[in-house]
Design an enzyme around this catalytic site. Structure first.
Site, PDB file in Angstrom:
ATOM      1  N   TRP A 175       0.797  -1.227   0.000  1.00 27.01           N
ATOM      2  CA  TRP A 175       0.000   0.000   0.000  1.00 27.01           C
ATOM      3  C   TRP A 175       0.831   1.280   0.000  1.00 27.01           C
ATOM      4  CZ3 TRP A 175       1.774   2.582   4.117  1.00 27.01           C
ATOM      5  CH2 TRP A 175       2.340   1.815   5.145  1.00 27.01           C
ATOM      6  N   ASN A 176       2.148   1.179   0.300  1.00 27.69           N
ATOM      7  CA  ASN A 176       2.873   2.441   0.563  1.00 27.69           C
ATOM      8  C   ASN A 176       3.192   3.240  -0.698  1.00 27.69           C
ATOM      9  OD1 ASN A 176       4.693   0.365   0.019  1.00 27.69           O
ATOM     10  ND2 ASN A 176       6.312   1.251   1.266  1.00 27.69           N
ATOM     11  N   LYS A 222      -2.405  -8.845  -7.430  1.00 32.81           N
ATOM     12  CA  LYS A 222      -3.136  -8.782  -6.156  1.00 32.81           C
ATOM     13  C   LYS A 222      -2.596  -7.581  -5.397  1.00 32.81           C
ATOM     14  CE  LYS A 222      -3.182  -9.550  -2.181  1.00 32.81           C
ATOM     15  NZ  LYS A 222      -3.364  -8.478  -1.170  1.00 32.81           N
ATOM     16  N   PRO A 223      -3.295  -6.443  -5.434  1.00 33.30           N
ATOM     17  CA  PRO A 223      -2.804  -5.261  -4.706  1.00 33.30           C
ATOM     18  C   PRO A 223      -3.111  -5.394  -3.214  1.00 33.30           C
ATOM     19  CG  PRO A 223      -4.910  -4.769  -5.728  1.00 33.30           C
ATOM     20  CD  PRO A 223      -4.592  -6.198  -6.092  1.00 33.30           C
ATOM     21  N   GLY A 250       6.594  -6.418   0.190  1.00 34.82           N
ATOM     22  CA  GLY A 250       5.840  -6.330   1.439  1.00 34.82           C
ATOM     23  C   GLY A 250       6.740  -6.632   2.620  1.00 34.82           C
ATOM     24  N   SER A 251       6.123  -7.078   3.688  1.00 37.69           N
ATOM     25  CA  SER A 251       6.874  -7.253   4.930  1.00 37.69           C
ATOM     26  C   SER A 251       7.800  -8.470   4.851  1.00 37.69           C
ATOM     27  CB  SER A 251       5.890  -7.427   6.085  1.00 37.69           C
ATOM     28  OG  SER A 251       5.099  -8.569   5.850  1.00 37.69           O
ATOM     29  N   GLU A 280      10.886  -8.193  -2.513  1.00 37.82           N
ATOM     30  CA  GLU A 280      11.420  -6.914  -2.049  1.00 37.82           C
ATOM     31  C   GLU A 280      10.793  -6.696  -0.680  1.00 37.82           C
ATOM     32  OE1 GLU A 280      11.376  -3.444  -0.865  1.00 37.82           O
ATOM     33  OE2 GLU A 280      10.474  -2.715  -2.738  1.00 37.82           O
ATOM     34  N   LEU A 281      11.611  -6.840   0.367  1.00 33.06           N
ATOM     35  CA  LEU A 281      11.069  -6.894   1.732  1.00 33.06           C
ATOM     36  C   LEU A 281      11.457  -5.636   2.517  1.00 33.06           C
ATOM     37  CD1 LEU A 281      11.824 -10.698   2.250  1.00 33.06           C
ATOM     38  CD2 LEU A 281       9.778  -9.631   1.292  1.00 33.06           C
ATOM     39  N   CYS A 324      10.102   1.574   2.245  1.00 35.33           N
ATOM     40  CA  CYS A 324      11.094   0.554   2.630  1.00 35.33           C
ATOM     41  C   CYS A 324      12.504   1.082   2.471  1.00 35.33           C
ATOM     42  CB  CYS A 324      10.886  -0.761   1.889  1.00 35.33           C
ATOM     43  SG  CYS A 324      10.091  -0.598   0.338  1.00 35.33           S
ATOM     44  N   GLU A 330      12.210  -2.276  11.893  1.00 37.76           N
ATOM     45  CA  GLU A 330      11.841  -1.363  10.821  1.00 37.76           C
ATOM     46  C   GLU A 330      10.913  -0.263  11.367  1.00 37.76           C
ATOM     47  OE1 GLU A 330       9.905  -3.114   7.383  1.00 37.76           O
ATOM     48  OE2 GLU A 330      10.711  -1.494   6.155  1.00 37.76           O
TER      49      GLU A 330
HETATM   50  P1  ADP Z   1       2.077  -4.588   5.475  1.00 33.85           P
HETATM   51  O1  ADP Z   1       2.143  -5.160   6.857  1.00 33.85           O
HETATM   52  O2  ADP Z   1       2.931  -3.413   5.283  1.00 33.85           O
HETATM   53  O3  ADP Z   1       0.673  -4.363   4.986  1.00 33.85           O
HETATM   54  P2  ADP Z   1       2.234  -7.083   4.151  1.00 33.85           P
HETATM   55  O4  ADP Z   1       3.456  -7.893   3.870  1.00 33.85           O
HETATM   56  O5  ADP Z   1       1.249  -7.628   5.129  1.00 33.85           O
HETATM   57  O6  ADP Z   1       2.741  -5.662   4.529  1.00 33.85           O
HETATM   58  O7  ADP Z   1       1.427  -6.798   2.801  1.00 33.85           O
HETATM   59  C1  ADP Z   1       2.004  -6.662   1.523  1.00 33.85           C
HETATM   60  C2  ADP Z   1       1.165  -7.396   0.523  1.00 33.85           C
HETATM   61  O8  ADP Z   1       1.177  -8.780   0.836  1.00 33.85           O
HETATM   62  C3  ADP Z   1      -0.317  -6.975   0.531  1.00 33.85           C
HETATM   63  O9  ADP Z   1      -0.817  -7.038  -0.796  1.00 33.85           O
HETATM   64  C4  ADP Z   1      -0.946  -8.061   1.384  1.00 33.85           C
HETATM   65  O10 ADP Z   1      -2.301  -8.258   1.104  1.00 33.85           O
HETATM   66  C5  ADP Z   1      -0.146  -9.270   0.965  1.00 33.85           C
HETATM   67  N1  ADP Z   1      -0.131 -10.368   1.934  1.00 33.85           N
HETATM   68  C6  ADP Z   1      -0.314 -10.309   3.275  1.00 33.85           C
HETATM   69  N2  ADP Z   1      -0.227 -11.552   3.815  1.00 33.85           N
HETATM   70  C7  ADP Z   1       0.033 -12.412   2.791  1.00 33.85           C
HETATM   71  C8  ADP Z   1       0.240 -13.829   2.690  1.00 33.85           C
HETATM   72  N3  ADP Z   1       0.214 -14.617   3.768  1.00 33.85           N
HETATM   73  N4  ADP Z   1       0.483 -14.350   1.467  1.00 33.85           N
HETATM   74  C9  ADP Z   1       0.535 -13.558   0.376  1.00 33.85           C
HETATM   75  N5  ADP Z   1       0.351 -12.225   0.402  1.00 33.85           N
HETATM   76  C10 ADP Z   1       0.104 -11.654   1.587  1.00 33.85           C
END
Ligand code: ADP
Length: 475
Positions: free
Chosen positions: A147-148, A171-172, A224-225, A246-247, A280, A377
């Site tokens: 989302w950032n 998948k956003p 994402g995370s 990209e974490l 990030c 982070e």
């Molecule tokens: P944040 O905590 O910053 O929202 P996330 O890693 O949870 O970061 O989210 C980044 C992306 O990964 C989003 O599109 C989210 O919906 C997706 N996401 C979250 N959990 C999972 C999962 N278990 N498997 C695949 N995608 C995921």
């Protein structure tokens, strides 16, 4: 409120489930978007598989023309998309406009790179043999984005995958799907063949599992995370699914005594406060040398105090809200922890007394290196500053982290710049530059910040397989 539809196999489809989108500046619901279940994801993957042969067989120039058309459709709607970014992500107008421009540039860059996915011809080693290296698209790609930077972090996955000849299922983030819908509209307007690009939304874990387990999906590209990245790595083991990740990051920013003070302050502001620190590559650990420490802190704090915080739609706002309550609370906890360990609060540190997830931009001086904000982070407008004496000490502290996405260094000494850039453990390094990322250069992390690279020519390679072909022949 009618939910927005998903884009599946060339059509806009409504489902009977939806989720609501919140404006982080007002905490009001601004829209709804449909979601699909696991069968829906399977169907999307089937459509993508069916579209693959036709898409990969097109001349590269034709795919490049589609990408250019998408870029121009997005550009035409730039103002509308920028407003959408403000409403669901919170960042100010100027930053939202930049985000659109960068996303457009990603499509243009990969339209150009599309025509350059060269293989190579290897001079023969023995008579009666010839060797060729060719590149082929990896196949159906699942792209999961956060989302950032909801527009350009998606664009840097979708554009190169399409350029390489791969169908994409996007998948956003559930926090910012309206931007993704705007991008899907541009892709639809460019008349891309059906099934080549699809937009889905639903339970993230379920979608990730289907992408991991379904053999049609050949690669997942994820931003994402680090926690979710690790779960994807575990899930990928069963079928050795290809991943680009990209974490998280925890970027150090080093200011040496010999730095140009003004440049260091301006660079640090850009590296820290873009998107309210929710980046990030945000500078999260400031190391400032003893001889410039007091002057830097004074000048930096003066600039931070003057920053206008508010709804991104309001004129002159430089810092918007954080995206959600959870991030705000964890930032406040980090600030308190640093103060408890002896840090001096120079400015900020409080939530604004109004609706929305607003945190005052915060500077902490004399921070203890074992504080939470120096180790975990910090996805927030919080700048913790530590003093150092020796160059080697700064490099050691900068590298003392689980992350290795980006790093910043301010110095006017060329020898030092080379020594530092060679030693810093980070995939992107800004020397006297607070905004180093660009379409034309590779981006990705060392250590727990990820696998692979996006952007640059490497960004296209991430969606190509390399094949060696050996020819036996009579001379
Ligand atoms: P944040 O905590 O910053 O929202 P996330 O890693 O949870 O970061 O989210 C980044 C992306 O990964 C989003 O599109 C989210 O919906 C997706 N996401 C979250 N959990 C999972 C999962 N278990 N498997 C695949 N995608 C995921």
């Amino acid at each position: 409120m009618q939910p927005n539809k998903l884009y599946l196999n060339g059509e806009w489809i409504a489902t009977d489930q939806s989720l609501e989108i919140i404006n982080p500046a007002t905490e009001e619901t601004i829209g709804r978007v449909c979601t699909i279940d696991r069968d829906g994801v399977k169907t999307a993957l089937n459509h993508a598989r069916d579209a693959f042969e036709g898409w990969r067989s097109l001349p590269a120039k034709t795919r490049a023309d589609y990408l250019l058309s998408i870029a121009s459709k997005m550009n035409d709607r730039g103002e509308e998309i920028a407003k959408t970014i403000i409403q669901e992500n919170g960042k100010p107008l100027a930053e939202s406009r930049t985000e659109v421009a960068v996303a457009v540039d990603h499509f243009r860059w990969f339209a150009e790179e599309c025509r350059r996915s060269y293989g190579r011809w290897i001079p023969n080693q023995v008579a009666g043999k010839r060797h060729l290296v060719i590149k082929s698209p990896v196949g159906v790609v699942g792209a999961i984005s956060p989302w950032n930077f909801p527009l350009f972090l998606s664009a840097r996955k979708i554009a190169p995958a399409l350029a390489a000849g791969c169908p994409v299922i996007h998948k956003p983030s559930e926090l910012t799907p309206l931007c993704a819908i705007a991008m899907a509209q541009a892709i639809d307007d460019a008349d891309i063949p059906k099934g080549v690009f699809q937009l889905i939304l639903g339970d993230a874990k379920m979608i990730g599992e289907e992408m991991l387990e379904n053999p049609i999906c050949r690669k997942i590209t994820f931003t994402g995370s680090t926690a979710v990245g690790k779960s994807l790595i575990r899930g990928a083991a069963a079928d050795v699914k290809k991943l680009s990740l990209e974490l998280g990051g925890q970027a150090p920013l080093i200011v040496f005594d010999d730095a140009d003070l003004n440049r260091a302050v301006e660079g640090a502001l850009a590296a820290k406060f873009r998107n309210a620190g929710q980046s990030c590559i945000a500078a999260n650990r400031f190391y400032v040398q003893r001889g410039i420490y007091d002057r830097f802190v004074e000048a930096f704090v003066a600039r931070v105090r003057a920053m206008k915080v508010g709804d991104g739609l309001e004129a002159g706002v430089e810092i918007g809200p954080m995206v959600r309550e959870r991030g705000l609370q964890s930032a406040l906890a980090q600030v308190q922890d640093a103060i408890d360990r002896g840090a001096k609060l120079m400015c900020g540190g409080k939530r604004l007394a109004r609706k929305g997830f607003f945190l005052e931009p915060t500077v902490l001086a004399n921070v203890a290196v074992d504080s939470l904000c120096m180790r975990e982070e910090t996805f927030a407008p919080v700048a913790p500053i530590v003093q150092f004496t020796e160059e080697s000490e700064a490099i050691r502290m900068a590298n003392d982290s689980w992350a290795g996405l980006s790093a910043y260094c301010f110095t006017s000494n060329l020898d030092r710049a080379f020594r530092v850039m060679e030693r810093l453990e980070a995939g992107t390094i800004g020397i006297n530059d607070g905004v180093p990322s660009t379409s034309i250069a590779p981006f990705g992390g060392l250590k727990q910040s990820g696998w692979g690279r996006e952007l640059g020519s490497e960004g296209l390679d991430a969606f190509l397989e390399t094949k060696h072909v050996s020819f036996g022949m009579s001379e």
